[in-house]
Structure formats: structure tokens, C-alpha cells
Design a protein around this motif. Structure first.
Motif, PDB file in Angstrom:
ATOM      1  N   PHE A 197       0.869  -0.925   0.262  1.00  0.00           N
ATOM      2  CA  PHE A 197      -0.084   0.257   0.428  1.00  0.00           C
ATOM      3  C   PHE A 197       1.464   1.358   0.086  1.00  0.00           C
ATOM      4  CE2 PHE A 197      -2.573  -3.191   1.655  1.00  0.00           C
ATOM      5  CZ  PHE A 197      -3.641  -2.561   1.353  1.00  0.00           C
ATOM      6  N   SER A 198       0.650   2.158  -1.300  1.00  0.00           N
ATOM      7  CA  SER A 198       2.288   2.734  -1.465  1.00  0.00           C
ATOM      8  C   SER A 198       1.322   4.133  -2.590  1.00  0.00           C
ATOM      9  CB  SER A 198       2.872   2.882  -1.410  1.00  0.00           C
ATOM     10  OG  SER A 198       3.695   3.788  -1.289  1.00  0.00           O
ATOM     11  N   THR A 199       1.942   5.277  -2.748  1.00  0.00           N
ATOM     12  CA  THR A 199       1.423   5.988  -3.363  1.00  0.00           C
ATOM     13  C   THR A 199       2.609   5.922  -4.023  1.00  0.00           C
ATOM     14  OG1 THR A 199       2.537   7.958  -2.870  1.00  0.00           O
ATOM     15  CG2 THR A 199       0.353   7.435  -2.184  1.00  0.00           C
ATOM     16  N   TRP A 200       2.377   6.413  -5.603  1.00  0.00           N
ATOM     17  CA  TRP A 200       3.338   6.929  -6.827  1.00  0.00           C
ATOM     18  C   TRP A 200       4.657   7.827  -6.669  1.00  0.00           C
ATOM     19  CZ3 TRP A 200       4.838  11.241  -9.490  1.00  0.00           C
ATOM     20  CH2 TRP A 200       3.411  12.404  -9.019  1.00  0.00           C
ATOM     21  N   PHE A 201       4.294   8.675  -5.521  1.00  0.00           N
ATOM     22  CA  PHE A 201       5.227   9.808  -5.409  1.00  0.00           C
ATOM     23  C   PHE A 201       5.364   9.149  -3.993  1.00  0.00           C
ATOM     24  CE2 PHE A 201       1.155  11.605  -3.873  1.00  0.00           C
ATOM     25  CZ  PHE A 201       1.309  11.618  -2.906  1.00  0.00           C
ATOM     26  N   SER A 202       5.486   8.489  -3.020  1.00  0.00           N
ATOM     27  CA  SER A 202       6.079   8.013  -1.820  1.00  0.00           C
ATOM     28  C   SER A 202       7.841   7.953  -2.265  1.00  0.00           C
ATOM     29  CB  SER A 202       5.183   7.603  -0.952  1.00  0.00           C
ATOM     30  OG  SER A 202       6.046   6.891   0.357  1.00  0.00           O
ATOM     31  N   ILE A 203       8.525   8.155  -1.530  1.00  0.00           N
ATOM     32  CA  ILE A 203       9.965   8.210  -1.214  1.00  0.00           C
ATOM     33  C   ILE A 203       9.972   7.044  -0.364  1.00  0.00           C
ATOM     34  CG2 ILE A 203      11.569   9.026   0.324  1.00  0.00           C
ATOM     35  CD1 ILE A 203      11.027  11.793  -0.265  1.00  0.00           C
ATOM     36  N   TYR A 204       8.957   7.028   0.635  1.00  0.00           N
ATOM     37  CA  TYR A 204       9.731   5.745   1.223  1.00  0.00           C
ATOM     38  C   TYR A 204       8.210   4.325   0.528  1.00  0.00           C
ATOM     39  CZ  TYR A 204      10.086   9.576   4.678  1.00  0.00           C
ATOM     40  OH  TYR A 204      10.433  10.506   4.790  1.00  0.00           O
ATOM     41  N   GLY A 205       7.704   4.589  -0.236  1.00  0.00           N
ATOM     42  CA  GLY A 205       6.953   3.265  -0.863  1.00  0.00           C
ATOM     43  C   GLY A 205       8.014   3.083  -1.710  1.00  0.00           C
ATOM     44  N   ARG A 206       8.695   4.181  -2.531  1.00  0.00           N
ATOM     45  CA  ARG A 206       9.556   3.821  -3.905  1.00  0.00           C
ATOM     46  C   ARG A 206      10.583   2.710  -3.325  1.00  0.00           C
ATOM     47  NH1 ARG A 206       7.438   4.364  -9.168  1.00  0.00           N
ATOM     48  NH2 ARG A 206       5.263   5.510  -9.063  1.00  0.00           N
ATOM     49  N   ARG A 207      10.720   3.156  -2.225  1.00  0.00           N
ATOM     50  CA  ARG A 207      12.009   2.742  -1.270  1.00  0.00           C
ATOM     51  C   ARG A 207      12.018   1.006  -1.228  1.00  0.00           C
ATOM     52  NH1 ARG A 207      13.135   5.715   4.260  1.00  0.00           N
ATOM     53  NH2 ARG A 207      15.129   7.267   3.977  1.00  0.00           N
ATOM     54  N   VAL A 208      10.355   0.391  -0.544  1.00  0.00           N
ATOM     55  CA  VAL A 208      10.321  -0.741  -0.463  1.00  0.00           C
ATOM     56  C   VAL A 208       9.895  -1.308  -1.692  1.00  0.00           C
ATOM     57  CG1 VAL A 208       8.499  -2.325   0.401  1.00  0.00           C
ATOM     58  CG2 VAL A 208       8.707  -0.356   1.325  1.00  0.00           C
ATOM     59  N   GLU A 209       9.433  -0.688  -2.867  1.00  0.00           N
ATOM     60  CA  GLU A 209       9.451  -1.491  -4.162  1.00  0.00           C
ATOM     61  C   GLU A 209      11.042  -2.164  -4.585  1.00  0.00           C
ATOM     62  OE1 GLU A 209       6.489  -0.385  -6.210  1.00  0.00           O
ATOM     63  OE2 GLU A 209       6.707   1.974  -5.753  1.00  0.00           O
ATOM     64  N   MET A 210      11.665  -0.740  -4.344  1.00  0.00           N
ATOM     65  CA  MET A 210      13.662  -0.300  -4.565  1.00  0.00           C
ATOM     66  C   MET A 210      14.301  -2.492  -4.123  1.00  0.00           C
ATOM     67  SD  MET A 210      14.915   2.852  -4.779  1.00  0.00           S
ATOM     68  CE  MET A 210      14.247   3.671  -5.605  1.00  0.00           C
ATOM     69  N   ALA A 211      13.357  -2.362  -3.337  1.00  0.00           N
ATOM     70  CA  ALA A 211      13.876  -4.074  -2.183  1.00  0.00           C
ATOM     71  C   ALA A 211      12.950  -5.548  -3.296  1.00  0.00           C
ATOM     72  CB  ALA A 211      13.900  -3.573  -0.919  1.00  0.00           C
ATOM     73  N   LEU A 212      12.146  -4.877  -2.996  1.00  0.00           N
ATOM     74  CA  LEU A 212      11.206  -5.942  -3.498  1.00  0.00           C
ATOM     75  C   LEU A 212      11.886  -6.051  -4.903  1.00  0.00           C
ATOM     76  CD1 LEU A 212       7.024  -5.151  -2.380  1.00  0.00           C
ATOM     77  CD2 LEU A 212       9.064  -7.230  -2.006  1.00  0.00           C
ATOM     78  N   LYS A 213      12.311  -5.604  -6.649  1.00  0.00           N
ATOM     79  CA  LYS A 213      12.716  -5.830  -7.823  1.00  0.00           C
ATOM     80  C   LYS A 213      13.969  -6.585  -7.445  1.00  0.00           C
ATOM     81  CE  LYS A 213       9.277  -4.588  -9.944  1.00  0.00           C
ATOM     82  NZ  LYS A 213       9.110  -2.909 -10.693  1.00  0.00           N
ATOM     83  N   LEU A 214      14.903  -5.517  -6.385  1.00  0.00           N
ATOM     84  CA  LEU A 214      16.171  -6.202  -5.980  1.00  0.00           C
ATOM     85  C   LEU A 214      15.703  -7.662  -5.866  1.00  0.00           C
ATOM     86  CD1 LEU A 214      17.665  -3.531  -4.493  1.00  0.00           C
ATOM     87  CD2 LEU A 214      18.817  -4.312  -6.264  1.00  0.00           C
ATOM     88  N   LYS A 215      15.177  -8.145  -5.113  1.00  0.00           N
ATOM     89  CA  LYS A 215      15.246  -9.398  -4.594  1.00  0.00           C
ATOM     90  C   LYS A 215      14.854 -10.288  -5.506  1.00  0.00           C
ATOM     91  CE  LYS A 215      16.633  -8.367   0.376  1.00  0.00           C
ATOM     92  NZ  LYS A 215      17.508  -9.884   0.429  1.00  0.00           N
ATOM     93  N   LEU A 240      21.348   0.857   2.661  1.00  0.00           N
ATOM     94  CA  LEU A 240      21.888   2.313   2.847  1.00  0.00           C
ATOM     95  C   LEU A 240      21.497   3.366   1.720  1.00  0.00           C
ATOM     96  CD1 LEU A 240      22.216   5.109   4.113  1.00  0.00           C
ATOM     97  CD2 LEU A 240      24.869   4.023   4.168  1.00  0.00           C
ATOM     98  N   ASP A 241      22.049   2.453   0.411  1.00  0.00           N
ATOM     99  CA  ASP A 241      21.662   2.714  -0.870  1.00  0.00           C
ATOM    100  C   ASP A 241      20.183   3.280  -1.413  1.00  0.00           C
ATOM    101  OD1 ASP A 241      24.652   2.620  -2.225  1.00  0.00           O
ATOM    102  OD2 ASP A 241      24.154   0.957  -0.848  1.00  0.00           O
ATOM    103  N   ILE A 242      19.299   2.242  -0.563  1.00  0.00           N
ATOM    104  CA  ILE A 242      18.183   2.620  -0.766  1.00  0.00           C
ATOM    105  C   ILE A 242      17.537   3.900  -0.212  1.00  0.00           C
ATOM    106  CG2 ILE A 242      15.492   1.361  -1.027  1.00  0.00           C
ATOM    107  CD1 ILE A 242      17.329  -1.671  -1.171  1.00  0.00           C
ATOM    108  N   ALA A 243      17.761   3.661   1.379  1.00  0.00           N
ATOM    109  CA  ALA A 243      16.988   4.441   1.963  1.00  0.00           C
ATOM    110  C   ALA A 243      18.033   6.106   1.296  1.00  0.00           C
ATOM    111  CB  ALA A 243      18.120   4.345   3.539  1.00  0.00           C
ATOM    112  N   ALA A 244      19.052   5.947   0.834  1.00  0.00           N
ATOM    113  CA  ALA A 244      19.288   7.592   0.568  1.00  0.00           C
ATOM    114  C   ALA A 244      18.758   8.236  -1.020  1.00  0.00           C
ATOM    115  CB  ALA A 244      20.773   6.976   0.260  1.00  0.00           C
ATOM    116  N   ASN A 245      17.690   7.125  -1.249  1.00  0.00           N
ATOM    117  CA  ASN A 245      16.755   7.893  -2.281  1.00  0.00           C
ATOM    118  C   ASN A 245      16.448   8.648  -2.199  1.00  0.00           C
ATOM    119  OD1 ASN A 245      14.787   7.250  -0.580  1.00  0.00           O
ATOM    120  ND2 ASN A 245      13.484   6.409  -1.934  1.00  0.00           N
ATOM    121  N   THR A 246      16.841   9.547  -1.204  1.00  0.00           N
ATOM    122  CA  THR A 246      15.882  10.603  -1.034  1.00  0.00           C
ATOM    123  C   THR A 246      16.651  11.707  -1.396  1.00  0.00           C
ATOM    124  OG1 THR A 246      14.964  10.170   1.439  1.00  0.00           O
ATOM    125  CG2 THR A 246      15.721  13.029   0.959  1.00  0.00           C
TER     126      THR A 246
END
Length: 227
Positions: free
Chosen positions: A8-26, A153-159
Motif C-alpha cells: 500500500f503506497s502512492t506513486w510519489f512516496s519516497i518511502y514506498g519507492r524504497r520498498v519497491e526497490m528492495a522487492l525488485k532487487l530480490k 543504505l543506498d535504498i534509503a538514500a533515494n532521498t
């Protein structure tokens, strides 16, 4: 039985995009559920009754909230492509810098772009420069904060890697991260953006810039109101 993974997220969410990155990496299959934050769904309120915010990961009916907590949950649940270091000290260090980005860098970015006046924005830009220097030093010549591969940390640094540039453009402020001042961080951004799991999970830049031109001040106001 097949696993069910909902985000559950939004297209513009910094924090949601982090989760998507981790899911895609794995390589984890998941269903993305777009939330309207002005009219939150009953499911979001059920799964995150405390903060009522996105992102929320729901794995086989069990919800996990807060992006950094979710990233650790993902890493502990799906062992391939680890994003946290094995050594306890290095893991603790990663958590420290991820928290540093969220609690120090993020508010400074918001204030540098949407502070109440020029003086406040300039002061925040000076503070952000000092904070970015800490991250510059932390890279220590590595390709990524995680070494040769993308880590938590790289994922968290999407900011820093993407949102900072969008906010600069939307707010019409001068570049806050330059090659001259931060050569290691600047190179990190280019390396980071070259990773498919990263670049494929970023919002369309033009759409995002237009959105932030309309909503950036609200982001800063909301942050102040939540403190």
C-alpha cells in the motif's frame, strides 16, 4: 501455497519507492495498491491503525509499517541479494546512517527548497551541505554505500539520489549537490541511477516535478505539523 505480498503506497512516496526497490532487487512478486491520502482506504487504516500512513507491506495477511522496518523485514524474509551487511557493527552503522538521512537530511532538503523565506532557505542549504559532507566521507571511495552492490543504505538514500534533484527543479533553487563540492556523492548518484531496480522504480520525472511545484510547500508544512 503461493505467497501474497501487497504494498500500500502512492506513486510519489519516497518511502514506498524504497520498498519497491528492495522487492525488485530480490525478485519478489507483489501487488501495488495505490492509496489516495486524502481518502485513505479501510484496508490502509486496518493495516496501519497507529500512523495511518504509507507504505505498508502486507505479507500473507501480516502488515509491516515504516519503510526502514519494512526493508529489514524483506531482507530477513527473503535471503537472496542481501541488503544488510552480515557483521553486527556494519549492520548497526547502516541503520545509523539510514536514520541520519531520514531525520537530518530530509528536513533540511524540504526547508532548503520550501522554507518560509530566502534567509531560512539559505540557512537550510548551508546545513544540508554539512550533512551531505558526512555522507561524502562515508562513501570512502566505494561504488555504493553497500560496497559493490546496492544495500539498504543506498535504498534509503533515494532521498539524495533522486528526490533532491526533483525538489531543486520544482522549487527553482540552485543545485545543492554538485560534482565540485561532493564528487563521491555525485558519482554515487550516477552509479545508483544506472541500476535497473532503482531507475525502474522512480516516478516519471516531469510528472513528479509538476506535482511538487503544486505540493512542495504542503510537504514542508506537513513535516512541521508532525513534529
Amino acid at each position: 501455497m503461493a505467497e501474497e505480498v501487497l504494498l500500500f503506497s502512492t506513486w510519489f512516496s519516497i518511502y514506498g519507492r524504497r520498498v519497491e526497490m528492495a522487492l525488485k532487487l530480490k525478485g519478489i512478486e507483489y501487488k501495488f495498491i495505490e492509496e489516495d491520502l486524502t481518502n485513505k482506504s479501510p484496508s490502509l487504516l486496518k493495516y496501519n491503525p497507529v500512523h495511518k500512513k504509507v507504505p505498508v507491506l502486507v505479507h500473507n495477511g501480516k502488515p509491516v509499517a515504516e519503510s526502514l522496518v519494512i526493508l529489514e523485514y524483506i531482507d530477513e524474509t527473503w535471503k537472496n541479494h542481501p541488503i544488510l551487511p552480515k557483521h553486527p557493527y556494519e549492520r548497526a552503522n547502516t541503520r545509523f546512517w539510514a536514520k541520519f538521512i531520514d531525520e537530518k537530511c530530509w528536513p533540511a532538503i524540504l526547508q532548503a527548497c520550501w522554507g518560509k523565506d530566502q534567509k531560512e532557505r539559505e540557512k537550510a542549504a548551508e546545513e544540508l551541505s554539512k550533512l551531505l559532507q558526512f555522507l561524502e566521507n562515508e562513501l570512502k571511495g566505494k561504488r555504493f554505500f553497500g560496497g559493490e552492490t546496492i544495500g539498504l543504505l543506498d535504498i534509503a538514500a533515494n532521498t539524495i539520489g533522486y528526490w533532491l534533484g526533483v525538489f531543486e527543479e520544482a522549487a527553482g533553487v540552485s543545485e545543492l549537490l554538485t560534482r565540485e563540492k561532493f564528487p563521491k556523492l555525485f558519482n554515487w548518484v550516477n552509479e545508483w541511477l544506472s541500476v535497473s531496480a532503482i531507475k525502474e522504480n522512480l516516478p516519471p520525472r516531469d510528472k513528479h516535478v509538476a506535482f511538487m511545484r503544486l505540493n512542495g510547500q504542503g510537504f514542508w508544512n506537513d513535516y512541521n505539523a508532525s513534529k
